[in-house]
Design a protein around this motif. Structure first.
Motif, PDB file in Angstrom:
ATOM      1  N   HIS A   1       0.790  -1.253   0.055  1.00 49.48           N
ATOM      2  CA  HIS A   1       0.046  -0.040  -0.002  1.00 49.48           C
ATOM      3  C   HIS A   1       0.851   1.349  -0.016  1.00 49.48           C
ATOM      4  CE1 HIS A   1      -2.426  -3.415   1.278  1.00 49.48           C
ATOM      5  NE2 HIS A   1      -3.732  -2.526   1.057  1.00 49.48           N
ATOM      6  N   VAL A   2       0.596   2.252  -0.874  1.00 44.15           N
ATOM      7  CA  VAL A   2       1.341   3.261  -0.978  1.00 44.15           C
ATOM      8  C   VAL A   2       0.772   4.712  -0.499  1.00 44.15           C
ATOM      9  CG1 VAL A   2       2.460   4.769  -2.648  1.00 44.15           C
ATOM     10  CG2 VAL A   2       2.363   2.449  -2.963  1.00 44.15           C
ATOM     11  N   GLN A   3       1.411   5.402   0.184  1.00 47.65           N
ATOM     12  CA  GLN A   3       0.884   6.612   0.828  1.00 47.65           C
ATOM     13  C   GLN A   3       2.053   7.713   1.301  1.00 47.65           C
ATOM     14  OE1 GLN A   3      -0.494   4.559   4.759  1.00 47.65           O
ATOM     15  NE2 GLN A   3       0.962   3.027   3.691  1.00 47.65           N
ATOM     16  N   ALA A   4       1.433   8.996   1.489  1.00 52.16           N
ATOM     17  CA  ALA A   4       2.449   9.924   1.983  1.00 52.16           C
ATOM     18  C   ALA A   4       2.765   9.763   3.308  1.00 52.16           C
ATOM     19  CB  ALA A   4       1.597  11.314   1.535  1.00 52.16           C
ATOM     20  N   ALA A   5       1.813   9.241   3.971  1.00 56.38           N
ATOM     21  CA  ALA A   5       2.414   9.250   5.232  1.00 56.38           C
ATOM     22  C   ALA A   5       3.460   8.034   5.715  1.00 56.38           C
ATOM     23  CB  ALA A   5       1.232   8.338   5.983  1.00 56.38           C
ATOM     24  N   HIS A   6       4.040   7.430   4.518  1.00 55.72           N
ATOM     25  CA  HIS A   6       5.073   6.676   4.513  1.00 55.72           C
ATOM     26  C   HIS A   6       6.303   7.408   4.148  1.00 55.72           C
ATOM     27  CE1 HIS A   6       7.827   3.328   4.434  1.00 55.72           C
ATOM     28  NE2 HIS A   6       7.030   2.316   4.414  1.00 55.72           N
ATOM     29  N   PRO A   7       7.483   7.506   5.132  1.00 54.30           N
ATOM     30  CA  PRO A   7       8.561   8.316   4.546  1.00 54.30           C
ATOM     31  C   PRO A   7       9.345   7.924   3.432  1.00 54.30           C
ATOM     32  CG  PRO A   7       8.801   7.300   6.593  1.00 54.30           C
ATOM     33  CD  PRO A   7       7.521   6.921   6.506  1.00 54.30           C
ATOM     34  N   GLU A   8       9.240   6.659   3.315  1.00 53.15           N
ATOM     35  CA  GLU A   8      10.034   5.911   2.153  1.00 53.15           C
ATOM     36  C   GLU A   8       9.208   6.126   0.788  1.00 53.15           C
ATOM     37  OE1 GLU A   8      11.508   2.144   3.163  1.00 53.15           O
ATOM     38  OE2 GLU A   8      12.539   2.939   4.976  1.00 53.15           O
ATOM     39  N   GLN A   9       7.944   6.388   0.856  1.00 57.91           N
ATOM     40  CA  GLN A   9       6.984   6.657  -0.397  1.00 57.91           C
ATOM     41  C   GLN A   9       6.540   8.031  -0.671  1.00 57.91           C
ATOM     42  OE1 GLN A   9       4.023   4.145   0.555  1.00 57.91           O
ATOM     43  NE2 GLN A   9       4.939   2.265   0.701  1.00 57.91           N
ATOM     44  N   GLN A  10       6.955   8.989  -0.018  1.00 64.08           N
ATOM     45  CA  GLN A  10       6.478  10.314  -0.052  1.00 64.08           C
ATOM     46  C   GLN A  10       6.892  10.959  -1.593  1.00 64.08           C
ATOM     47  OE1 GLN A  10       8.226  12.499   3.140  1.00 64.08           O
ATOM     48  NE2 GLN A  10       6.745  11.750   4.395  1.00 64.08           N
ATOM     49  N   HIS A  11       8.442  10.409  -1.899  1.00 64.86           N
ATOM     50  CA  HIS A  11       8.613  10.944  -3.213  1.00 64.86           C
ATOM     51  C   HIS A  11       8.100  10.430  -4.558  1.00 64.86           C
ATOM     52  CE1 HIS A  11      10.459   6.942  -3.054  1.00 64.86           C
ATOM     53  NE2 HIS A  11      10.747   7.017  -4.255  1.00 64.86           N
ATOM     54  N   LEU A  12       7.050   9.560  -4.268  1.00 64.36           N
ATOM     55  CA  LEU A  12       6.352   8.841  -5.323  1.00 64.36           C
ATOM     56  C   LEU A  12       4.845   9.480  -5.285  1.00 64.36           C
ATOM     57  CD1 LEU A  12       6.668   4.953  -4.540  1.00 64.36           C
ATOM     58  CD2 LEU A  12       7.595   6.344  -6.323  1.00 64.36           C
ATOM     59  N   MET A  13       4.434  10.199  -4.446  1.00 62.63           N
ATOM     60  CA  MET A  13       3.178  10.808  -4.404  1.00 62.63           C
ATOM     61  C   MET A  13       2.988  11.661  -5.391  1.00 62.63           C
ATOM     62  SD  MET A  13       1.984   8.615  -2.512  1.00 62.63           S
ATOM     63  CE  MET A  13       0.422   9.170  -2.362  1.00 62.63           C
ATOM     64  N   PRO A  14       3.850  12.971  -5.868  1.00 61.33           N
ATOM     65  CA  PRO A  14       3.327  13.708  -6.811  1.00 61.33           C
ATOM     66  C   PRO A  14       3.371  13.113  -8.005  1.00 61.33           C
ATOM     67  CG  PRO A  14       5.190  14.614  -5.387  1.00 61.33           C
ATOM     68  CD  PRO A  14       5.044  13.189  -4.968  1.00 61.33           C
ATOM     69  N   TYR A  15       4.062  12.321  -8.600  1.00 58.94           N
ATOM     70  CA  TYR A  15       3.994  11.282  -9.703  1.00 58.94           C
ATOM     71  C   TYR A  15       2.482  10.652  -9.646  1.00 58.94           C
ATOM     72  CZ  TYR A  15       4.121   7.541 -12.938  1.00 58.94           C
ATOM     73  OH  TYR A  15       4.007   6.614 -14.087  1.00 58.94           O
ATOM     74  N   LEU A  16       2.170   9.927  -8.430  1.00 58.89           N
ATOM     75  CA  LEU A  16       1.026   9.317  -8.657  1.00 58.89           C
ATOM     76  C   LEU A  16      -0.227  10.089  -8.793  1.00 58.89           C
ATOM     77  CD1 LEU A  16       0.192   6.303  -6.048  1.00 58.89           C
ATOM     78  CD2 LEU A  16      -1.656   7.709  -7.078  1.00 58.89           C
ATOM     79  N   ARG A  17       0.014  11.146  -7.951  1.00 60.85           N
ATOM     80  CA  ARG A  17      -1.298  12.194  -8.094  1.00 60.85           C
ATOM     81  C   ARG A  17      -1.609  12.724  -9.351  1.00 60.85           C
ATOM     82  NH1 ARG A  17       1.180  14.349  -2.989  1.00 60.85           N
ATOM     83  NH2 ARG A  17       0.185  13.453  -1.258  1.00 60.85           N
ATOM     84  N   LYS A  18      -0.433  13.113 -10.256  1.00 62.79           N
ATOM     85  CA  LYS A  18      -0.420  13.875 -11.207  1.00 62.79           C
ATOM     86  C   LYS A  18      -0.883  12.776 -12.269  1.00 62.79           C
ATOM     87  CE  LYS A  18       2.354  16.468 -14.542  1.00 62.79           C
ATOM     88  NZ  LYS A  18       3.665  16.779 -14.828  1.00 62.79           N
ATOM     89  N   ASN A  19      -0.566  11.679 -12.157  1.00 58.80           N
ATOM     90  CA  ASN A  19      -0.674  10.583 -13.404  1.00 58.80           C
ATOM     91  C   ASN A  19      -1.736   9.465 -12.878  1.00 58.80           C
ATOM     92  OD1 ASN A  19       1.200  10.957 -15.571  1.00 58.80           O
ATOM     93  ND2 ASN A  19       2.426  11.234 -13.474  1.00 58.80           N
TER      94      ASN A  19
END
Length: 220
Positions: free
Chosen positions: A36-54
């Motif tokens: 599960h991928v989420q902004a609350a996970h410090p190691e996944q935060q860098h993925l969130m702008p990409y995920l939200r945009k696309n």
């Protein structure tokens, strides 16, 4: 200038093709592994702008290229998390790739963590398994007793056969499993943080959870 036609087949187009492909593959690997991928996970935060945009392109990608799999999310920011839901018609083929089956003992521990940290305390961190057990003994005696009782039931043991050490060992194993699913993460100090995605347990195992008495007490 690159166009959509220059993109590898099936990968959503991005303004920055090289960076976009790297983020896509990292995100895709996590999602298809049942994480599960989420902004609350410090190691996944860098993925969130990409995920939200696309997000729309990614939804279409998994629907069209993975047998109708669904990229879904729960909750709103800052508690939103994403995951892949296998299509009902292809559950046998796709389910194993996107979801991991949990045993009853795992569900019990996950629900305990949900109740204590996401619902009651709304403070998602604890230092260690011994600290968690101490919290239960001090503040949640009903939960602790219920934890031992329910674990004994599903493990086909007498409650007296479960000592604190064996339960702590099991809880530690569960924490590692939940970390792999993106439901928990480690803190900078080496403790544990319960992430919003742990709430997913209530979707996945609602029938099993309905059968559990409230507050882990034995049915009267």
């Amino acid at each position: 200038m690159e166009t959509d036609a220059d993109q590898p087949l099936g990968i959503p187009a991005l303004p920055d093709t090289t960076a976009g492909q790297g983020l896509f593959h990292e995100l895709d690997t996590l999602l298809r592994s049942g994480v599960h991928v989420q902004a609350a996970h410090p190691e996944q935060q860098h993925l969130m702008p990409y995920l939200r945009k696309n997000e729309a392109a990614l939804i279409a990608f998994y629907r069209d290229w993975h047998m109708g799999a669904q990229l879904q999310h729960r909750h709103e920011e800052p508690h939103r998390y994403y995951f892949l839901e296998p299509p009902a018609s292809s559950w046998a083929q796709a389910g194993a790739a996107f979801q991991r089956e949990l045993e009853a003992k795992h569900i019990i521990v996950a629900m305990l963590l949900c109740k204590v940290f996401l619902i009651d305390l709304q403070k998602p961190e604890f230092e260690s398994v011994p600290a968690l057990m101490h919290l239960l003994e001090r503040e949640y005696e009903d939960y602790r007793d219920g934890l031992f009782r329910k674990l004994a039931q599903v493990m086909d043991k007498r409650e007296t056969q479960l000592d604190s050490e064996s339960v702590q060992k099991l809880v530690g194993q569960c924490l590692s499993l939940f970390k792999d699913l993106g439901w928990l993460c480690r803190t900078a100090a080496g403790g544990w943080r319960v992430l919003p995605a742990l709430d997913r347990i209530r979707d996945l195992y609602q029938n099993e959870i309905r059968a559990m008495p409230d507050r882990f007490k034995a049915a009267s």
